[in-house]
Scaffold this motif. Structure first.
Motif, PDB file in Angstrom:
ATOM      1  N   SER A   5       0.812  -1.201   0.000  1.00 39.66           N
ATOM      2  CA  SER A   5       0.000   0.000   0.000  1.00 39.66           C
ATOM      3  C   SER A   5       0.852   1.260   0.000  1.00 39.66           C
ATOM      4  O   SER A   5       0.368   2.334  -0.311  1.00 39.66           O
ATOM      5  N   PHE A   6       2.155   1.124   0.352  1.00 41.59           N
ATOM      6  CA  PHE A   6       3.022   2.284   0.370  1.00 41.59           C
ATOM      7  C   PHE A   6       3.803   2.441  -0.925  1.00 41.59           C
ATOM      8  O   PHE A   6       4.556   3.377  -1.080  1.00 41.59           O
ATOM      9  N   THR A   7       3.679   1.497  -1.862  1.00 44.41           N
ATOM     10  CA  THR A   7       4.350   1.641  -3.149  1.00 44.41           C
ATOM     11  C   THR A   7       3.462   2.508  -4.024  1.00 44.41           C
ATOM     12  O   THR A   7       2.705   2.045  -4.854  1.00 44.41           O
ATOM     13  N   THR A   8       3.554   3.808  -3.772  1.00 44.67           N
ATOM     14  CA  THR A   8       2.601   4.745  -4.364  1.00 44.67           C
ATOM     15  C   THR A   8       3.034   5.238  -5.735  1.00 44.67           C
ATOM     16  O   THR A   8       2.280   5.916  -6.406  1.00 44.67           O
ATOM     17  N   THR A   9       4.263   4.957  -6.128  1.00 39.53           N
ATOM     18  CA  THR A   9       4.765   5.391  -7.429  1.00 39.53           C
ATOM     19  C   THR A   9       5.549   4.241  -8.040  1.00 39.53           C
ATOM     20  O   THR A   9       6.349   3.611  -7.357  1.00 39.53           O
ATOM     21  N   SER A  10       5.322   3.975  -9.309  1.00 40.03           N
ATOM     22  CA  SER A  10       6.079   2.914  -9.960  1.00 40.03           C
ATOM     23  C   SER A  10       7.497   3.399 -10.237  1.00 40.03           C
ATOM     24  O   SER A  10       7.749   4.604 -10.362  1.00 40.03           O
ATOM     25  N   ALA A  11       8.422   2.455 -10.319  1.00 37.81           N
ATOM     26  CA  ALA A  11       9.813   2.810 -10.604  1.00 37.81           C
ATOM     27  C   ALA A  11       9.920   3.538 -11.932  1.00 37.81           C
ATOM     28  O   ALA A  11      10.692   4.502 -12.083  1.00 37.81           O
ATOM     29  N   ALA A  12       9.127   3.115 -12.907  1.00 36.36           N
ATOM     30  CA  ALA A  12       9.180   3.742 -14.230  1.00 36.36           C
ATOM     31  C   ALA A  12       8.715   5.195 -14.185  1.00 36.36           C
ATOM     32  O   ALA A  12       9.232   6.054 -14.905  1.00 36.36           O
ATOM     33  N   ALA A  13       7.748   5.485 -13.300  1.00 39.11           N
ATOM     34  CA  ALA A  13       7.193   6.838 -13.225  1.00 39.11           C
ATOM     35  C   ALA A  13       8.098   7.807 -12.482  1.00 39.11           C
ATOM     36  O   ALA A  13       7.882   9.021 -12.535  1.00 39.11           O
ATOM     37  N   LEU A  14       9.108   7.284 -11.802  1.00 37.57           N
ATOM     38  CA  LEU A  14       9.995   8.158 -11.039  1.00 37.57           C
ATOM     39  C   LEU A  14      10.670   9.209 -11.908  1.00 37.57           C
ATOM     40  O   LEU A  14      10.890  10.341 -11.486  1.00 37.57           O
ATOM     41  N   LYS A  15      10.987   8.811 -13.157  1.00 39.57           N
ATOM     42  CA  LYS A  15      11.762   9.698 -14.032  1.00 39.57           C
ATOM     43  C   LYS A  15      10.907  10.746 -14.727  1.00 39.57           C
ATOM     44  O   LYS A  15      11.425  11.602 -15.451  1.00 39.57           O
ATOM     45  N   ASP A  16       9.589  10.712 -14.487  1.00 40.48           N
ATOM     46  CA  ASP A  16       8.697  11.620 -15.209  1.00 40.48           C
ATOM     47  C   ASP A  16       8.666  13.028 -14.634  1.00 40.48           C
ATOM     48  O   ASP A  16       8.007  13.910 -15.175  1.00 40.48           O
ATOM     49  N   LYS A  17       9.341  13.242 -13.510  1.00 41.58           N
ATOM     50  CA  LYS A  17       9.347  14.574 -12.923  1.00 41.58           C
ATOM     51  C   LYS A  17      10.666  14.801 -12.202  1.00 41.58           C
ATOM     52  O   LYS A  17      11.400  13.851 -11.913  1.00 41.58           O
ATOM     53  N   LYS A  18      10.959  16.047 -11.904  1.00 44.58           N
ATOM     54  CA  LYS A  18      12.094  16.345 -11.048  1.00 44.58           C
ATOM     55  C   LYS A  18      11.575  16.513  -9.627  1.00 44.58           C
ATOM     56  O   LYS A  18      10.713  17.362  -9.371  1.00 44.58           O
ATOM     57  N   TRP A  19      12.082  15.698  -8.733  1.00 41.84           N
ATOM     58  CA  TRP A  19      11.626  15.711  -7.347  1.00 41.84           C
ATOM     59  C   TRP A  19      12.366  16.787  -6.564  1.00 41.84           C
ATOM     60  O   TRP A  19      13.506  17.123  -6.868  1.00 41.84           O
ATOM     61  N   ASP A  20      11.697  17.300  -5.545  1.00 41.72           N
ATOM     62  CA  ASP A  20      12.403  18.205  -4.640  1.00 41.72           C
ATOM     63  C   ASP A  20      13.456  17.431  -3.846  1.00 41.72           C
ATOM     64  O   ASP A  20      14.561  17.944  -3.611  1.00 41.72           O
ATOM     65  N   ALA A  21      13.106  16.212  -3.442  1.00 47.22           N
ATOM     66  CA  ALA A  21      14.042  15.414  -2.635  1.00 47.22           C
ATOM     67  C   ALA A  21      13.865  13.929  -2.916  1.00 47.22           C
ATOM     68  O   ALA A  21      12.739  13.429  -2.984  1.00 47.22           O
ATOM     69  N   LEU A  22      14.991  13.243  -3.088  1.00 47.30           N
ATOM     70  CA  LEU A  22      15.026  11.786  -3.160  1.00 47.30           C
ATOM     71  C   LEU A  22      15.730  11.273  -1.913  1.00 47.30           C
ATOM     72  O   LEU A  22      16.710  11.866  -1.450  1.00 47.30           O
ATOM     73  N   ILE A  23      15.246  10.162  -1.385  1.00 46.01           N
ATOM     74  CA  ILE A  23      15.866   9.554  -0.210  1.00 46.01           C
ATOM     75  C   ILE A  23      16.292   8.143  -0.564  1.00 46.01           C
ATOM     76  O   ILE A  23      15.479   7.323  -1.005  1.00 46.01           O
ATOM     77  N   ILE A  24      17.582   7.878  -0.403  1.00 39.17           N
ATOM     78  CA  ILE A  24      18.132   6.550  -0.696  1.00 39.17           C
ATOM     79  C   ILE A  24      17.998   5.688   0.542  1.00 39.17           C
ATOM     80  O   ILE A  24      18.667   5.916   1.552  1.00 39.17           O
ATOM     81  N   GLY A  25      17.111   4.705   0.488  1.00 41.18           N
ATOM     82  CA  GLY A  25      16.937   3.775   1.599  1.00 41.18           C
ATOM     83  C   GLY A  25      15.693   4.053   2.409  1.00 41.18           C
ATOM     84  O   GLY A  25      15.486   5.168   2.897  1.00 41.18           O
ATOM     85  N   GLY A  26      14.863   3.038   2.562  1.00 39.12           N
ATOM     86  CA  GLY A  26      13.612   3.161   3.309  1.00 39.12           C
ATOM     87  C   GLY A  26      13.716   2.625   4.715  1.00 39.12           C
ATOM     88  O   GLY A  26      12.760   2.017   5.216  1.00 39.12           O
ATOM     89  N   GLY A  27      14.869   2.818   5.367  1.00 40.16           N
ATOM     90  CA  GLY A  27      14.968   2.515   6.792  1.00 40.16           C
ATOM     91  C   GLY A  27      14.200   3.545   7.590  1.00 40.16           C
ATOM     92  O   GLY A  27      13.686   4.533   7.049  1.00 40.16           O
ATOM     93  N   HIS A  28      14.129   3.352   8.917  1.00 44.80           N
ATOM     94  CA  HIS A  28      13.263   4.227   9.710  1.00 44.80           C
ATOM     95  C   HIS A  28      13.727   5.681   9.660  1.00 44.80           C
ATOM     96  O   HIS A  28      12.895   6.595   9.679  1.00 44.80           O
ATOM     97  N   ASN A  29      15.041   5.923   9.548  1.00 43.52           N
ATOM     98  CA  ASN A  29      15.509   7.307   9.461  1.00 43.52           C
ATOM     99  C   ASN A  29      15.167   7.935   8.119  1.00 43.52           C
ATOM    100  O   ASN A  29      14.799   9.120   8.051  1.00 43.52           O
ATOM    101  N   GLY A  30      15.294   7.172   7.046  1.00 46.13           N
ATOM    102  CA  GLY A  30      14.916   7.687   5.734  1.00 46.13           C
ATOM    103  C   GLY A  30      13.436   8.012   5.673  1.00 46.13           C
ATOM    104  O   GLY A  30      13.027   9.043   5.119  1.00 46.13           O
TER     105      GLY A  30
END
Length: 561
Positions: free
Chosen positions: A5-30
């Motif tokens: 339910s938290f996979t709200t964006t497909s990997a392919a769709a990631l490149k369709d916009k410029k994000w304000d921020a990307l976070i590498i790693g979905g650990g609790h701090n990320g």
């Protein structure tokens, strides 16, 4: 499962916009950083390599019906600010307090139980030493005083000097912020008084054994408390500076009760799940099964996105790395980009580990012979952390000495916990989940290889046999187990060297020195790249502080532009 339910964006769709921020790693701090950045109005995407979020704060059902907190297994350090500001209770976080919190069985038939009740503690410690029973409340009071001093440090970005060219206005603002921080520290120090400040410095610099010997005379009490000083490290209780780790692991709280550790209903993954829910509610996007292979760097100095393992480029104004400093700078940054002094500092930081986690499914509770009970229901001895093979500090030192000589401890130091005693959601009825946090296990043992099945099995059985000495028949109750040695922790969870803190927690690697001198405020030599994991201040444990603090720094920088 909830993670989908938290996979709200497909990997392919990631490149369709410029994000304000990307976070590498979905650990609790990320995830924590994502929640704060999204609440600050930024478009945020979290990129997680594994199929499940949480990093080392994760719940996985490896044996049907048994849900393991595979790495981290207890909660106390998660900052109250994170819990309250993100309203994690609303997002499903439920903490289960443990009382008693600690049980140390002895081979001579005695045992020590400790918990939040002062009268109960007095009666228990009196079995070993009347003097220690009188001293223990004063010891706890002093540590609590030190913890209050540390709260300011934990919840703030370190007062670092400006690393990049800046305007006069920015320089003045930075100096003012730093002055406010140091003034607050001085006020706290003055309120403590010189005597307590000297005691505080003694705790920070001394071996845990010295600190505990100065307070107590009972071997069992000192060993029970001393295990906190070596958790997750290669250190002995006799190592200078181990007193700080003793403090680090008691500075947490549960529902405002200082030093109280709790289980989390549903396992430690429920913490990550709650933070992720807060992040998504605020507008963040979380994508699993996407691996970052390299950072996109413009003009050899500015990060403007990432390259995924499949070659996809994802662009962003800033990137935050929840990976270890080593992983971030030695593996994701191209060669010859970093300043030499920073490169060397990260490369040669201490990532050593001697920690192994064994997650065990059993068909019945262990029966400790010192308790002289034989019943299927849980007793007070099953509720808290059970200290196996640690009846004296010398036993802990001997175990660490084996690892220093290149072999796994002949009599390992084991912290056992049984969360299913309080959490009925993680095991079948009548059966239990058991966490074994085991030390000391070298990354590369001289007498074998952790990839060798027989060698791994032999060590696991050594641990089970040691538990049998205190709880006869434990080995026969084991249905199955999952074992994570330092190389496994590195491979499966990205923990360099298997170090659970993203790097050693020595005094040379804390505060203004973490991860490297001159770069303690989450910024890096590459503009647009920030650290938000445990390799940054204030360090390891399921705290959320690095993620929260880093997000505040990013938001402050974004608002300048």
């Amino acid at each position: 499962m909830w993670r989908r339910s938290f996979t709200t964006t497909s990997a392919a769709a990631l490149k369709d916009k410029k994000w304000d921020a990307l976070i590498i790693g979905g650990g609790h701090n990320g995830l924590t950083a994502a929640a704060y950045l999204a609440r600050g109005g930024l478009s945020v995407a979290v990129l997680e390599r594994r199929h499940i979020i949480g990093g080392a704060a994760v719940t996985e059902e490896l044996i049907p019906g048994f849900k393991f907190s595979r790495c981290s297994y207890l909660q106390s350090l998660l900052r109250p600010a994170v819990i309250n500001e993100l309203d994690l209770a609303k997002h499903g976080l439920k903490l289960l307090k443990r009382n008693p919190s600690s049980f140390t069985p002895c081979l001579d038939g005695r045992y020590l139980l400790l918990g939040p009740d002062k009268d109960f503690n007095h009666s228990q410690i009196s079995k070993f030493s009347q003097a220690d029973a009188e001293a223990y409340p004063m010891y706890e009071s002093q540590l609590e005083k030190f913890c209050k001093f540390m709260d300011l440090v934990l919840d703030s970005s370190p007062p670092e000097y400006l690393q990049h060219k800046s305007s006069l206005n920015e320089q003045l603002k930075s100096k003012l912020q730093n002055s406010v921080f140091w003034a607050s520290c001085l006020r706290h120090a003055a309120s403590m008084g010189q005597k307590d400040m000297v005691e505080f410095m003694d705790l920070l610099l001394s071996p845990a054994s010295k600190v505990l010997n100065n307070w107590f005379e009972s071997d069992v009490l000192k060993a029970t408390l001393g295990t906190d000083a070596v958790i997750g490290s290669t250190a002995s209780v006799h190592t200078p500076g181990s007193g700080y780790v003793l403090l680090h692991l008691v500075m947490g709280e549960t529902d405002g009760e200082r030093g109280v550790w709790s289980y989390v209903e549903g396992g430690m993954g429920s913490i990550s799940k709650a933070i992720a829910s807060a992040a998504v509610t605020a507008g963040a996007h979380i994508v699993t099964n996407v691996e970052v292979s390299q950072l996109l760097i413009k003009n050899s100095s500015t990060v403007n996105g990432v390259i995924l393992a499949d070659g996809t480029e994802v662009h962003a104004s800033v990137v935050l790395s929840n990976a270890t400093p080593y992983k971030t700078f030695m593996e994701l940054v191209p060669n010859n980009v970093l300043p030499n002094d920073y490169f060397r500092a990260i490369k040669h930081s201490d990532y050593s580990s001697a920690t192994t986690k064994i997650n065990v499914a059993v068909d019945k509770l262990p029966q400790f012979q010192c308790c002289k009970s034989n019943h299927s229901h849980a007793g007070p001895e099953h509720v808290g952390t059970i200290h196996i093979g640690t009846e004296s500090m010398e036993e802990i030192h001997s175990a660490s000495h084996d690892a220093a000589n290149g072999i796994p401890s002949r009599r390992p130091v084991i912290e056992m916990s049984i969360p299913s005693v309080l959490d009925k959601t993680i095991s079948p009825p009548g059966m239990h989940v058991i966490n074994l946090f085991v030390q000391y296990t070298p990354y590369k043992p001289l007498d074998g290889d952790w990839q060798d099945h027989d060698y791994r099995e032999s060590f696991a059985q050594k641990c089970f046999t040691l538990i049998d000495e205190y709880a006869p028949g434990f080995s026969t109750s084991v249905i199955g187990y999952d074992m994570l040695t330092p190389p496994d922790l590195e491979r499966d969870f990205g923990l360099t060297g298997g170090n659970i803190y993203h790097g050693a927690m020595g005094l040379d690697s804390l505060f203004l020195m973490r991860p490297a001198k001159g770069w303690s405020n989450y910024k890096t030599p590459l503009k647009g790249l920030y650290l938000c994991g445990s390799g940054a201040h204030p360090g390891g444990g399921v705290m959320g502080a690095p993620g929260r603090n880093a997000a505040h720094v990013v938001l402050q920088d974004v608002r300048k532009t």
